[in-house]
Design a protein around this motif. Structure first.
Motif, PDB file in Angstrom:
ATOM      1  N   MET A  86       0.720  -1.358   0.004  1.00 53.84           N
ATOM      2  CA  MET A  86      -0.002   0.117   0.162  1.00 53.84           C
ATOM      3  C   MET A  86       1.051   1.290   0.020  1.00 53.84           C
ATOM      4  O   MET A  86       0.465   2.218  -0.686  1.00 53.84           O
ATOM      5  CB  MET A  86      -0.796   0.124   1.260  1.00 53.84           C
ATOM      6  CG  MET A  86      -2.040  -1.043   1.046  1.00 53.84           C
ATOM      7  SD  MET A  86      -2.885  -1.261   2.864  1.00 53.84           S
ATOM      8  CE  MET A  86      -3.786   0.029   2.594  1.00 53.84           C
ATOM      9  N   ARG A  94       3.562  -0.559   4.467  1.00 50.61           N
ATOM     10  CA  ARG A  94       2.406  -1.067   4.762  1.00 50.61           C
ATOM     11  C   ARG A  94       2.081  -2.032   3.898  1.00 50.61           C
ATOM     12  O   ARG A  94       1.890  -1.619   2.541  1.00 50.61           O
ATOM     13  CB  ARG A  94       1.251   0.201   5.126  1.00 50.61           C
ATOM     14  CG  ARG A  94       0.057  -0.426   5.314  1.00 50.61           C
ATOM     15  CD  ARG A  94      -0.786   0.645   5.859  1.00 50.61           C
ATOM     16  NE  ARG A  94      -0.507   0.817   7.239  1.00 50.61           N
ATOM     17  CZ  ARG A  94      -0.623   1.841   8.128  1.00 50.61           C
ATOM     18  NH1 ARG A  94      -1.571   2.790   7.679  1.00 50.61           N
ATOM     19  NH2 ARG A  94      -0.377   1.822   9.196  1.00 50.61           N
ATOM     20  N   LYS A  96      -1.298  -4.545   2.470  1.00 51.79           N
ATOM     21  CA  LYS A  96      -2.885  -5.011   2.595  1.00 51.79           C
ATOM     22  C   LYS A  96      -2.751  -6.439   2.438  1.00 51.79           C
ATOM     23  O   LYS A  96      -2.029  -7.052   1.546  1.00 51.79           O
ATOM     24  CB  LYS A  96      -3.692  -4.540   1.312  1.00 51.79           C
ATOM     25  CG  LYS A  96      -5.159  -4.934   1.423  1.00 51.79           C
ATOM     26  CD  LYS A  96      -5.978  -4.265   0.333  1.00 51.79           C
ATOM     27  CE  LYS A  96      -7.344  -4.596   0.157  1.00 51.79           C
ATOM     28  NZ  LYS A  96      -7.944  -4.250  -0.772  1.00 51.79           N
ATOM     29  N   THR A 108      -9.764  -9.153   5.275  1.00 52.35           N
ATOM     30  CA  THR A 108      -8.641  -8.028   4.717  1.00 52.35           C
ATOM     31  C   THR A 108      -8.061  -7.500   6.009  1.00 52.35           C
ATOM     32  O   THR A 108      -8.888  -7.257   6.892  1.00 52.35           O
ATOM     33  CB  THR A 108      -9.437  -6.878   3.851  1.00 52.35           C
ATOM     34  OG1 THR A 108     -10.037  -7.701   2.618  1.00 52.35           O
ATOM     35  CG2 THR A 108      -8.216  -6.002   3.421  1.00 52.35           C
ATOM     36  N   THR A 110      -4.075  -5.292   7.683  1.00 53.53           N
ATOM     37  CA  THR A 110      -2.999  -4.627   7.170  1.00 53.53           C
ATOM     38  C   THR A 110      -1.700  -5.284   7.845  1.00 53.53           C
ATOM     39  O   THR A 110      -2.054  -5.642   9.228  1.00 53.53           O
ATOM     40  CB  THR A 110      -2.969  -3.333   7.466  1.00 53.53           C
ATOM     41  OG1 THR A 110      -3.160  -3.014   8.857  1.00 53.53           O
ATOM     42  CG2 THR A 110      -4.011  -2.348   6.475  1.00 53.53           C
TER      43      THR A 110
END
Length: 125
Positions: A86, A94, A96, A108, A110
């Motif tokens: 991301m 970061r 996903k 989903t 992070t």
């Protein structure tokens, strides 16, 4: 006889190649970490944590176990995962994470990594 400056240059180039070759990218570390989750390798997960994350985990939970993980991260739950970056800076990355469980559910989440002394470590999952 080898000239001293030439020897220094060759040694320097060799060290750079070795160091660059040994360092993992943030994407490689994220993929490896998710593999640890999928396979229930809790000790390896702990070793992948940043110093701050490890300290927090130890203080509140003692260690990583199925008891402290989200239900879809527990051993045997994940059949597949997909990772997409991301954002990334020189010190932070970061991802996903999309997880598919054995029941066919999709989640989903992070995954955050930080650069800690030249190594990518997991700071949040």
């Amino acid at each position: 006889m080898v000239e001293p400056m030439k020897l220094v240059k060759v040694t320097y180039l060799f060290l750079v190649m070795v160091l660059v070759g040994c360092s993992s990218t943030s994407e490689e570390v994220a993929t490896e970490f998710m593999g640890y989750i999928k396979n229930g390798q809790h000790l390896e997960m702990q070793e992948s944590l940043s110093a701050d994350s490890y300290q927090m985990m130890s203080m509140f939970y003692g260690s990583i176990s199925n008891k402290v993980l989200k239900p879809y991260y527990r051993t045997g739950s994940i059949v597949a995962f997909n990772i997409s970056k991301m954002a990334e800076t020189s010190k932070f990355s970061r991802f996903k994470i999309m997880v598919t469980t054995k029941e066919g559910q999709r989640f989903t989440d992070t995954l955050d990594l930080v650069d800690q002394d030249g190594e990518w470590k997991v700071s949040k999952f």
